[in-house]
Design an enzyme around this catalytic site. Structure first.
Site, short mmCIF file in Angstrom:
data_model
loop_
_atom_site.label_atom_id
_atom_site.label_comp_id
_atom_site.label_asym_id
_atom_site.label_seq_id
_atom_site.Cartn_x
_atom_site.Cartn_y
_atom_site.Cartn_z
CD GLU A 3 -2.66 -1.33 2.54
OE1 GLU A 3 -3.01 -0.25 3.06
OE2 GLU A 3 -3.04 -2.43 2.98
CE LYS A 54 -3.90 0.76 -2.58
NZ LYS A 54 -4.93 -0.26 -2.34
CG HIS A 84 6.80 -16.20 -9.41
ND1 HIS A 84 5.89 -16.99 -10.08
CD2 HIS A 84 7.12 -16.88 -8.29
CE1 HIS A 84 5.67 -18.10 -9.36
NE2 HIS A 84 6.41 -18.05 -8.28
NE ARG A 102 -0.85 -14.56 -3.78
CZ ARG A 102 -1.29 -14.42 -2.55
NH1 ARG A 102 -2.45 -13.84 -2.34
NH2 ARG A 102 -0.59 -14.84 -1.55
NE ARG A 138 -18.89 8.68 -2.30
CZ ARG A 138 -17.89 8.10 -2.95
NH1 ARG A 138 -16.79 8.76 -3.22
NH2 ARG A 138 -18.00 6.85 -3.36
#
Length: 257
Positions: A3, A54, A84, A102, A138
């Site tokens: 993050e 991020k 990877h 992933r 909101r």
DNA sequence: ATCTATTCCTGGCTGC
DNA sequence: TGCAGCCAGGAATAGA
């Protein structure tokens, strides 16, 4: 899961060795990592390393490469390519890899950050009053709102939970129902937890590492995130876990009402 | 405007 | 020891 504090740590660890370097060659094994059209980067200089929410920004002579780290993305300096490895930037000195098991991460070329956007303000670059006004406009629950990058850029699941705990706010409460005082506390909690996390070089929950392959230290200081059933550091009540918007949400049922 | 569900993906874990 | 099954979730997307 990288993050804002993790992205900031990566950017800082890259700067001394990557800023000013020339890209001699760029390869993308599998090519799935690319979003949109990637121009030829060979011959371009990495003028500056930035952070946008991020994401990591590799600013070039013209345009920039936005690196979204996703869940498991890592930018590694002078490491060996592995199974990877999704991108290999050979520099005039050293090599920069993008590894991502992933494959939720991606690389995207943009003309400029200004033209780019669609993202909300950076929580560390806004006043409490600006935050409070945006928040109270909101009518959605506050936890998923904090995760919405269009509302605020850089906050993910860890720091949303940790900030709500520091501000003693129930993650299920509707944002517009928060008083100005409580909204102000949430802003303060966010800034506090993000700055502390940066000072500890981020949180390594599963596999986050910085560009030198080093883990962060802030995970040891999490008060609620992934601490279901353990005592709240503030009051001792058992931390609860619920699911909101398909995300694990951790909070203290006594402190956060 | 806001909600939920689904998709992508695989290492790491549980349980048999 | 092996393996099936499940879980983690950032962001995009579809549909309610």
């Amino acid at each position: 899961m990288p993050e804002l504090p993790e992205a900031e740590t990566i950017a800082r660890s890259l700067r001394p060795l990557v800023e000013g370097r020339l890209i001699a060659n760029a390869e993308y094994p599998g090519r799935r990592v690319l979003r949109g059209v990637m121009p030829e980067l060979a011959g371009q200089r990495i003028a500056r390393i930035g952070r946008h929410g991020k994401r990591i920004v590799l600013e070039l002579g013209h345009g920039a490469v936005l690196v979204s780290l996703g869940m498991t993305g890592a930018l590694l300096l002078n490491a060996e390519p592995g199974p990877h490895t999704r991108a290999v930037f050979t520099l005039d000195a050293g090599v920069l890899l993008f590894d991502d098991a992933r494959q939720f991460g991606n690389l995207r070329w943009i003309e400029s950050l200004e033209a780019e956007d669609g993202l909300g303000p950076d929580p560390l670059e806004m006043t409490a009053q600006q935050f409070t006004e945006r928040l109270r406009a909101r009518r959605t629950r506050v936890k998923p709102l904090l995760l919405d990058q269009g509302f605020l850029r850089g906050v993910g699941n860890i720091y949303a939970d940790e900030a709500l705990h520091r501000a003693e706010i129930d993650p299920r409460i509707v944002a517009s129902r928060l008083t100005k005082t409580r909204a102000g506390r949430l802003h303060a909690g966010l800034v506090e937890v993000l700055e502390e996390a940066i000072a500890h070089r981020g949180s390594s929950v599963s596999d986050y590492v910085d560009a030198q392959g080093e883990r962060g230290g802030f995970q040891a200081l999490h008060r609620v995130y992934r601490r279901e059933g353990q005592p709240c550091p503030a009051c001792g009540a058992a931390i609860r876990r619920i699911v909101m918007a398909q995300r694990g949400t951790h909070f203290c049922p006594r402190c956060q009402r």
